[in-house]
Scaffold this active site. Sequence first.
Site, PDB file in Angstrom:
ATOM      1  N   HIS A 186       5.861 -11.974   5.988  1.00 35.35           N
ATOM      2  CA  HIS A 186       5.554 -11.336   4.607  1.00 35.35           C
ATOM      3  C   HIS A 186       6.978 -11.000   4.232  1.00 35.35           C
ATOM      4  O   HIS A 186       7.821 -10.612   4.683  1.00 35.35           O
ATOM      5  CB  HIS A 186       4.790  -9.881   4.796  1.00 35.35           C
ATOM      6  N   GLN A 212       9.868  -5.059  11.566  1.00 35.80           N
ATOM      7  CA  GLN A 212       8.491  -5.601  11.143  1.00 35.80           C
ATOM      8  C   GLN A 212       7.389  -4.983  11.827  1.00 35.80           C
ATOM      9  O   GLN A 212       7.039  -4.793  13.003  1.00 35.80           O
ATOM     10  CB  GLN A 212       8.405  -7.343  11.736  1.00 35.80           C
ATOM     11  N   ILE A 264       0.925  -1.184  -0.038  1.00 33.32           N
ATOM     12  CA  ILE A 264      -0.137   0.139  -0.233  1.00 33.32           C
ATOM     13  C   ILE A 264       0.698   1.276   0.019  1.00 33.32           C
ATOM     14  O   ILE A 264       0.411   2.338  -0.465  1.00 33.32           O
ATOM     15  CB  ILE A 264      -1.034  -0.181   1.394  1.00 33.32           C
ATOM     16  N   HIS A 306       8.999  -9.070   1.043  1.00 31.36           N
ATOM     17  CA  HIS A 306       8.684  -7.899   0.195  1.00 31.36           C
ATOM     18  C   HIS A 306       9.436  -8.185  -1.273  1.00 31.36           C
ATOM     19  O   HIS A 306      10.582  -8.714  -0.727  1.00 31.36           O
ATOM     20  CB  HIS A 306       9.406  -6.672   0.759  1.00 31.36           C
TER      21      HIS A 306
HETATM   22  P1  AMP Z   1       7.162  -4.686   7.716  1.00 34.52           P
HETATM   23  O1  AMP Z   1       7.914  -3.405   7.932  1.00 34.52           O
HETATM   24  O2  AMP Z   1       8.103  -5.554   6.763  1.00 34.52           O
HETATM   25  O3  AMP Z   1       6.387  -5.074   8.559  1.00 34.52           O
HETATM   26  O4  AMP Z   1       6.185  -4.199   6.393  1.00 34.52           O
HETATM   27  C1  AMP Z   1       5.009  -3.852   6.499  1.00 34.52           C
HETATM   28  C2  AMP Z   1       4.392  -3.519   4.902  1.00 34.52           C
HETATM   29  O5  AMP Z   1       3.177  -3.658   4.973  1.00 34.52           O
HETATM   30  C3  AMP Z   1       4.805  -1.862   4.901  1.00 34.52           C
HETATM   31  O6  AMP Z   1       5.473  -2.051   3.417  1.00 34.52           O
HETATM   32  C4  AMP Z   1       3.321  -1.434   4.503  1.00 34.52           C
HETATM   33  O7  AMP Z   1       3.202  -0.494   3.463  1.00 34.52           O
HETATM   34  C5  AMP Z   1       2.438  -2.781   4.086  1.00 34.52           C
HETATM   35  N1  AMP Z   1       1.091  -2.379   4.608  1.00 34.52           N
HETATM   36  C6  AMP Z   1       0.719  -2.304   5.551  1.00 34.52           C
HETATM   37  N2  AMP Z   1      -0.769  -2.210   5.395  1.00 34.52           N
HETATM   38  C7  AMP Z   1      -1.014  -2.762   4.067  1.00 34.52           C
HETATM   39  C8  AMP Z   1      -2.248  -2.993   3.410  1.00 34.52           C
HETATM   40  N3  AMP Z   1      -3.431  -2.583   3.976  1.00 34.52           N
HETATM   41  N4  AMP Z   1      -2.230  -3.417   2.134  1.00 34.52           N
HETATM   42  C9  AMP Z   1      -0.947  -3.513   1.500  1.00 34.52           C
HETATM   43  N5  AMP Z   1       0.368  -3.156   2.052  1.00 34.52           N
HETATM   44  C10 AMP Z   1       0.050  -2.904   3.578  1.00 34.52           C
END
Ligand code: AMP
Length: 156
Positions: A137, A131, A69, A139
């Site tokens: 997840h 995280q 997002i 990336h």
């Molecule tokens: P992390 O810091 O590795 O936990 O990454 C979390 C990621 O999730 C970030 O890049 C956010 O932009 C992404 N994110 C959070 N909420 C959403 C959502 N509803 N849809 C898509 N991506 C999201």
Amino acid sequence: PRATRPTPGQAENSIRSQLARPAESHPAHAYPSTRNATMAATVFGKILIGEIPCHKIYEDAHVLAFLDINPLSYGHTLVIPKEPAETLAQLSAEAAAALGRVLPRLCRAVVAVTGVREYNVLENNGRGAHQAVAHVHFHIIPKPNSKEGLGIGWPQ
Ligand code: AMP
């Protein structure tokens, strides 16, 4: 402090002996937050149960992939297991295998569509390790130039 850090040989022996233990005796398998993890508890769980929309790019029985997002670059993709594990160490071998199986294919698709041949695959575990969402997840982050994509700085 650096002075008390184990030597590479000590680290090698410790990690090898951990790996020799049966899977059931590993603490990760008894970690409470995995047992209690419910889908609705995280934003990605909500996406998995359809409570929140996403730009879905791939789905199979074990894996969902969708666009981030808040992308670090065009094509920034997230790949998640359907199993509600918080960290990689808590994920079952089956779910991990399903992720590993599809990751290269998703990378190829992202490269093909963005035209960007360089990219980072990142998976953070724990708040201190950046995280933000407590559901495993990966990336896939295209690195089109020095300004866009993931910035990484190794300690000098
Ligand atoms: P992390 O810091 O590795 O936990 O990454 C979390 C990621 O999730 C970030 O890049 C956010 O932009 C992404 N994110 C959070 N909420 C959403 C959502 N509803 N849809 C898509 N991506 C999201």
